[in-house]
Design a protein around this motif. Structure first.
Motif, PDB file in Angstrom:
ATOM      1  N   VAL A 244       0.825  -1.303   0.131  1.00  0.00           N
ATOM      2  CA  VAL A 244      -0.115   0.288  -0.102  1.00  0.00           C
ATOM      3  C   VAL A 244       0.990   0.843  -0.088  1.00  0.00           C
ATOM      4  CG1 VAL A 244      -1.428   1.268   1.580  1.00  0.00           C
ATOM      5  CG2 VAL A 244      -2.013  -1.230   1.074  1.00  0.00           C
ATOM      6  N   ALA A 245       1.813   1.260   0.945  1.00  0.00           N
ATOM      7  CA  ALA A 245       2.921   2.293   0.718  1.00  0.00           C
ATOM      8  C   ALA A 245       3.411   2.697  -0.245  1.00  0.00           C
ATOM      9  CB  ALA A 245       4.004   2.381   2.630  1.00  0.00           C
ATOM     10  N   THR A 246       3.801   1.744  -0.651  1.00  0.00           N
ATOM     11  CA  THR A 246       4.109   1.604  -2.352  1.00  0.00           C
ATOM     12  C   THR A 246       3.804   2.431  -3.422  1.00  0.00           C
ATOM     13  OG1 THR A 246       5.690  -0.610  -2.530  1.00  0.00           O
ATOM     14  CG2 THR A 246       5.804   0.499  -4.015  1.00  0.00           C
ATOM     15  N   THR A 247       2.762   1.370  -3.217  1.00  0.00           N
ATOM     16  CA  THR A 247       1.343   2.485  -4.247  1.00  0.00           C
ATOM     17  C   THR A 247       1.266   4.049  -4.229  1.00  0.00           C
ATOM     18  OG1 THR A 247       0.210   0.724  -4.366  1.00  0.00           O
ATOM     19  CG2 THR A 247      -0.776   1.809  -5.727  1.00  0.00           C
ATOM     20  N   PHE A 248       0.979   3.955  -2.759  1.00  0.00           N
ATOM     21  CA  PHE A 248       0.730   5.666  -1.999  1.00  0.00           C
ATOM     22  C   PHE A 248       2.279   6.004  -2.577  1.00  0.00           C
ATOM     23  CE2 PHE A 248      -0.097   7.826   2.416  1.00  0.00           C
ATOM     24  CZ  PHE A 248      -0.487   8.492   1.419  1.00  0.00           C
ATOM     25  N   TYR A 249       2.845   6.177  -1.831  1.00  0.00           N
ATOM     26  CA  TYR A 249       3.875   6.881  -2.595  1.00  0.00           C
ATOM     27  C   TYR A 249       4.110   7.378  -4.070  1.00  0.00           C
ATOM     28  CZ  TYR A 249       8.053   3.943  -3.944  1.00  0.00           C
ATOM     29  OH  TYR A 249       9.525   3.087  -4.695  1.00  0.00           O
ATOM     30  N   ARG A 250       4.313   6.127  -5.029  1.00  0.00           N
ATOM     31  CA  ARG A 250       4.378   6.771  -6.731  1.00  0.00           C
ATOM     32  C   ARG A 250       2.924   7.055  -6.808  1.00  0.00           C
ATOM     33  NH1 ARG A 250       5.889   0.259  -7.648  1.00  0.00           N
ATOM     34  NH2 ARG A 250       8.157   0.516  -7.484  1.00  0.00           N
ATOM     35  N   ASN A 251       2.151   6.625  -6.503  1.00  0.00           N
ATOM     36  CA  ASN A 251       0.558   7.540  -6.836  1.00  0.00           C
ATOM     37  C   ASN A 251       0.825   9.816  -6.387  1.00  0.00           C
ATOM     38  OD1 ASN A 251      -0.677   5.935  -7.444  1.00  0.00           O
ATOM     39  ND2 ASN A 251      -2.830   5.265  -5.801  1.00  0.00           N
ATOM     40  N   PHE A 252       1.492   9.084  -5.559  1.00  0.00           N
ATOM     41  CA  PHE A 252       1.776  10.690  -4.481  1.00  0.00           C
ATOM     42  C   PHE A 252       2.687  11.656  -5.655  1.00  0.00           C
ATOM     43  CE2 PHE A 252       3.901  14.041  -1.730  1.00  0.00           C
ATOM     44  CZ  PHE A 252       3.271  14.551  -1.984  1.00  0.00           C
ATOM     45  N   PHE A 253       3.666  11.141  -6.304  1.00  0.00           N
ATOM     46  CA  PHE A 253       5.083  12.068  -6.906  1.00  0.00           C
ATOM     47  C   PHE A 253       4.378  11.861  -8.243  1.00  0.00           C
ATOM     48  CE2 PHE A 253       8.630   9.663  -4.194  1.00  0.00           C
ATOM     49  CZ  PHE A 253       8.646  10.264  -3.021  1.00  0.00           C
TER      50      PHE A 253
ATOM     51  N   SER B 117      13.997   0.995  -1.378  1.00  0.00           N
ATOM     52  CA  SER B 117      13.681   0.485  -0.368  1.00  0.00           C
ATOM     53  C   SER B 117      13.260   1.600   0.815  1.00  0.00           C
ATOM     54  CB  SER B 117      14.323  -0.686  -0.534  1.00  0.00           C
ATOM     55  OG  SER B 117      16.020   0.291  -0.145  1.00  0.00           O
ATOM     56  N   ALA B 118      14.028   2.590   0.503  1.00  0.00           N
ATOM     57  CA  ALA B 118      14.565   3.189   1.558  1.00  0.00           C
ATOM     58  C   ALA B 118      12.195   4.072   1.409  1.00  0.00           C
ATOM     59  CB  ALA B 118      15.231   4.436   1.625  1.00  0.00           C
ATOM     60  N   LEU B 119      12.053   4.863   1.045  1.00  0.00           N
ATOM     61  CA  LEU B 119      10.864   5.221   1.033  1.00  0.00           C
ATOM     62  C   LEU B 119       9.532   4.412   0.937  1.00  0.00           C
ATOM     63  CD1 LEU B 119      11.079   7.593  -2.998  1.00  0.00           C
ATOM     64  CD2 LEU B 119      10.726   7.773  -0.869  1.00  0.00           C
ATOM     65  N   VAL B 120       9.643   3.529   0.011  1.00  0.00           N
ATOM     66  CA  VAL B 120       8.872   1.759   1.260  1.00  0.00           C
ATOM     67  C   VAL B 120       9.008   2.178   2.239  1.00  0.00           C
ATOM     68  CG1 VAL B 120       8.122  -0.553   0.741  1.00  0.00           C
ATOM     69  CG2 VAL B 120       9.031   0.552  -1.118  1.00  0.00           C
ATOM     70  N   VAL B 121       9.616   2.200   3.177  1.00  0.00           N
ATOM     71  CA  VAL B 121       9.880   2.098   4.696  1.00  0.00           C
ATOM     72  C   VAL B 121       8.683   3.666   4.873  1.00  0.00           C
ATOM     73  CG1 VAL B 121      11.648   2.282   6.226  1.00  0.00           C
ATOM     74  CG2 VAL B 121      11.518   0.519   4.164  1.00  0.00           C
ATOM     75  N   LEU B 122       9.554   4.630   4.377  1.00  0.00           N
ATOM     76  CA  LEU B 122       9.312   5.689   5.090  1.00  0.00           C
ATOM     77  C   LEU B 122       7.773   6.030   4.445  1.00  0.00           C
ATOM     78  CD1 LEU B 122       9.678   8.384   5.871  1.00  0.00           C
ATOM     79  CD2 LEU B 122      10.305   9.001   3.651  1.00  0.00           C
ATOM     80  N   TRP B 123       7.313   5.154   3.649  1.00  0.00           N
ATOM     81  CA  TRP B 123       6.049   5.324   3.307  1.00  0.00           C
ATOM     82  C   TRP B 123       5.420   4.536   3.651  1.00  0.00           C
ATOM     83  CZ3 TRP B 123       3.173   9.175   1.025  1.00  0.00           C
ATOM     84  CH2 TRP B 123       3.555  10.429   0.287  1.00  0.00           C
ATOM     85  N   SER B 124       5.735   3.615   4.681  1.00  0.00           N
ATOM     86  CA  SER B 124       4.736   2.757   5.064  1.00  0.00           C
ATOM     87  C   SER B 124       4.206   3.650   7.036  1.00  0.00           C
ATOM     88  CB  SER B 124       5.857   1.589   5.511  1.00  0.00           C
ATOM     89  OG  SER B 124       6.046   0.259   4.188  1.00  0.00           O
TER      90      SER B 124
END
Length: 406
Positions: A23-32, A68-75
């Protein structure tokens, strides 16, 4: 907020929670995708704080899609949303927490527009991962809840800006040529290439820059210790700290520990077996590792540690606890290094910790001074308003008051 709205959001959250990473991965990719300009808020300096240093995969500066860092951060962001969802039935407390969150976000370059785009990105991510469970009813409920969350956080964001404006006004009245260049109103942002460095209010220890041999000794010993894993090191560190200074437990109430608990695990009152404490101090260990890695660029490190200290005012941190933290760190190093913790290594770490803590304390002191100044400004403003009100209501100044007879 209507009970059925809360029920719909909380039910759907329970379906999303087990897959926070995707979910975090999809979230931040959508956001960017919606806000490509926001990528400057996540430079390597930020992402390095969240990357897995034990991984063989490199963090590529321009590759936001596969970070991978953004996945952790957005998680963490997704978990924060979950925390807000869990607190919807106690809106008074939740609003206070969201105000504080918004006030912190002003330092990260957050804007009202980015909150709106984040909301759209979140809804898109929820729709993608909830599938048929993301009904129009659920979507409408999430829209209402996100409006509540974002408006509360934005309120805090605006309060923080108003405080800075008040300080600028005061400095201008003191004939400071350019208030924006002073530490009192500056806030380094990831998006500001020429951000003002936080280097004022520095205790004498900061000028005692560690020697290259001291830095080398510390970095070599840290490379050995970190192999134990951040969670294990963090657990050892906080347990040592609580033995040395039991009052430090007051800084970690249940509401704080829950934010760091393992997914799906109920946080316990027993701090000795708390996953929240273990994970929280895991982030402390990661911060120590980053500081150790940053010793080759002392000027940047001082700025970052000062800023860290300024943020610690929100955690009720007291200066005297840093000494206890240093003792706990040395005991933790003893656990990890064993016989390799020679007197030379111990002295090197003591020197480095003095340097780190002095930088952080300088930021903490400044934050306290700034808060005191703001309190004084608010008091003066209140007194001035009251004085004006009394003056306007007094008979001698009333437009309708009669002149005394001659």
């Amino acid at each position: 907020m209507a009970g059925d709205t809360i029920d719909a959001v909380q039910r759907s959250w329970r379906l999303v929670e087990p897959k926070v990473g995707p979910v975090a991965t999809t979230f931040y990719r959508n956001f960017f995708s919606l806000a490509p300009e926001s990528k400057v808020l996540f430079p390597m300096a930020v992402r390095n704080r969240w990357r897995d240093w034990s991984s063989l995969e490199d963090e590529v500066e321009d590759d936001f899609e596969n970070s991978s860092a953004l996945v952790v951060l957005w998680s963490k962001v997704v978990y924060a949303v979950g925390g807000a969802v869990a607190g919807l039935r106690n809106p008074g407390k939740l609003v206070r927490e969201l105000h504080a969150l918004g006030m912190r976000h002003v330092a990260y370059g957050a804007t009202e527009e980015l909150y709106a785009k984040a909301g759209k990105a979140l809804l898109m991510a929820l729709g993608a991962h909830l599938g048929p469970h993301f009904t129009p009813e659920v979507e409408s409920a999430w829209v209402n809840v996100y409006d509540f969350i974002s408006s509360s956080a934005i309120c805090g964001l605006q309060i923080a800006r108003q405080q800075e404006d008040a300080v600028k006004t005061l400095l201008e009245s003191m004939h400071v040529a350019d208030p924006s260049k002073t530490l009192l109103v500056s806030r380094p942002r990831a998006m500001d290439a020429d951000a003002v460095k936080v280097t004022a209010c520095i205790p004498s220890k900061i000028s005692q820059v560690p020697s290259s041999s001291t830095i080398s000794t510390v970095q070599q010993s840290w490379a050995i210790v970190k192999e134990l894993g951040t969670a294990q090191i963090g657990e050892a560190m906080y347990k040592h700290l609580f033995v040395i200074e039991p009052r430090a437990k007051e800084l970690f109430p249940l509401s704080v520990r829950r934010r760091y608990s393992d997914p799906g695990e109920k946080e316990t009152d027993d701090l000795q077996i708390s996953s929240g404490m273990r994970n929280l101090f895991g982030t402390v260990v990661e911060a120590v590792g980053l500081a150790v890695a940053g010793l080759k660029d002392v000027s940047t490190l001082v700025s970052e540690l000062n800023a860290l200290g300024m943020r610690h005012i929100n955690y009720n941190m007291r200066e005297e606890l840093f000494a206890s933290g240093g003792e706990a760190l040395l005991l933790t190093l003893r656990d990890g290094l064993g016989e390799k913790l020679t007197e030379e290594v111990k002295l090197a770490w003591a020197s480095i910790y003095d340097f780190f803590s002095a930088c952080i304390i300088s930021g903490l002191r400044f934050a306290h001074e700034k808060q005191l100044l703001l309190n004084q400004l608010q008091k003066r403003s209140s007194e001035s308003t009251e004085s004006t009100r009394c003056s306007e209501s007094s008979p001698g100044n009333s437009a309708s008051a009669q002149s005394p007879e001659v």
